[in-house]
Design a protein around this motif. Structure first.
Motif, PDB file in Angstrom:
ATOM      1  N   ALA A  71       0.821  -1.213   0.000  1.00 45.10           N
ATOM      2  CA  ALA A  71       0.000   0.000   0.000  1.00 45.10           C
ATOM      3  C   ALA A  71       0.858   1.267   0.000  1.00 45.10           C
ATOM      4  CB  ALA A  71      -0.931  -0.001   1.211  1.00 45.10           C
ATOM      5  N   VAL A  83      -2.709   9.191   5.383  1.00 44.54           N
ATOM      6  CA  VAL A  83      -3.755   8.227   5.025  1.00 44.54           C
ATOM      7  C   VAL A  83      -3.124   6.927   4.537  1.00 44.54           C
ATOM      8  CG1 VAL A  83      -5.685   7.789   3.453  1.00 44.54           C
ATOM      9  CG2 VAL A  83      -5.419  10.045   4.474  1.00 44.54           C
ATOM     10  N   ASP A  87      -3.561   3.396   6.390  1.00 43.67           N
ATOM     11  CA  ASP A  87      -4.093   2.257   5.645  1.00 43.67           C
ATOM     12  C   ASP A  87      -3.152   1.061   5.715  1.00 43.67           C
ATOM     13  OD1 ASP A  87      -5.763   0.786   3.836  1.00 43.67           O
ATOM     14  OD2 ASP A  87      -4.326   1.284   2.251  1.00 43.67           O
TER      15      ASP A  87
END
Length: 147
Positions: A71, A83, A87
Motif C-alpha cells: 500500500a 492516510v 491504511d
C-alpha cells in the motif's frame, strides 16, 4: 384336545414373541453402532472444517500483510501520506489479528469429543507458524514506519 391345541398355540405364539424380541435386540445394537459411527464421522468433519477455517484465516492474514506492505508504494502520491500510512498500518495489524485468530479458532473447534479418527495437526506447529507470521507482520509494520 382343546387344551392341547390351546397350549400348542400359546407355545407357538411364545416362540414368535421370543424370536421377535431377539431380532429387536440385534437391531437395536446395529442402530446404536450406526449412531456411534455417525457421531464419529461428524467429529471427523468438525476436525477437517477446523483445519479449513485455520487455513482461511492464514490466507486472509497473508493477503492483508501483502496489501499493507504494498500500500505504501502504490498509494504514495495518490493520497496524503498520513492516510497511506494509516491504511498500510491497519492492514498489517489486521494480518497479525488474523494469525492469532487462526490459532484461537483451531484450538476451540469443538472437535474434542468424541475424538476424531482423522489425525489432527499438532497444536504446537500451528502456534509456531502463526507466531512466526505475526513476527513477520510486526517487522513489516516497523519497516513501513522507518523505511
Amino acid at each position: 384336545m382343546t387344551k392341547t391345541s390351546t397350549t400348542a398355540a400359546i407355545e407357538t405364539q411364545s416362540k414368535k414373541v421370543a424370536d421377535s424380541a431377539k431380532k429387536l435386540k440385534e437391531s437395536s445394537f446395529r442402530i446404536e453402532d450406526s449412531a456411534d459411527r455417525r457421531t464419529e464421522l461428524a467429529s471427523n468433519r468438525t476436525a477437517l472444517a477446523a483445519e479449513r477455517t485455520y487455513s482461511a484465516w492464514i490466507r486472509t492474514g497473508l493477503f492483508s500483510l501483502a496489501s499493507g506492505a504494498g500500500a505504501k508504494s502504490v498509494l504514495a502520491g495518490l493520497m496524503p501520506m498520513w492516510v497511506v500510512m494509516a491504511d498500510a498500518s491497519a492492514l498489517i495489524v489486521f494480518s497479525i489479528f488474523c494469525f492469532c485468530a487462526a490459532v484461537w479458532r483451531m484450538a476451540r473447534s469443538g472437535a474434542a469429543r468424541p475424538a476424531p479418527d482423522v489425525p489432527r495437526i499438532d497444536q504446537r506447529i500451528l502456534i509456531a507458524m502463526s507466531g512466526f507470521l505475526s513476527l513477520v507482520s510486526a517487522v513489516a509494520l516497523l519497516g513501513i514506519w522507518t523505511g
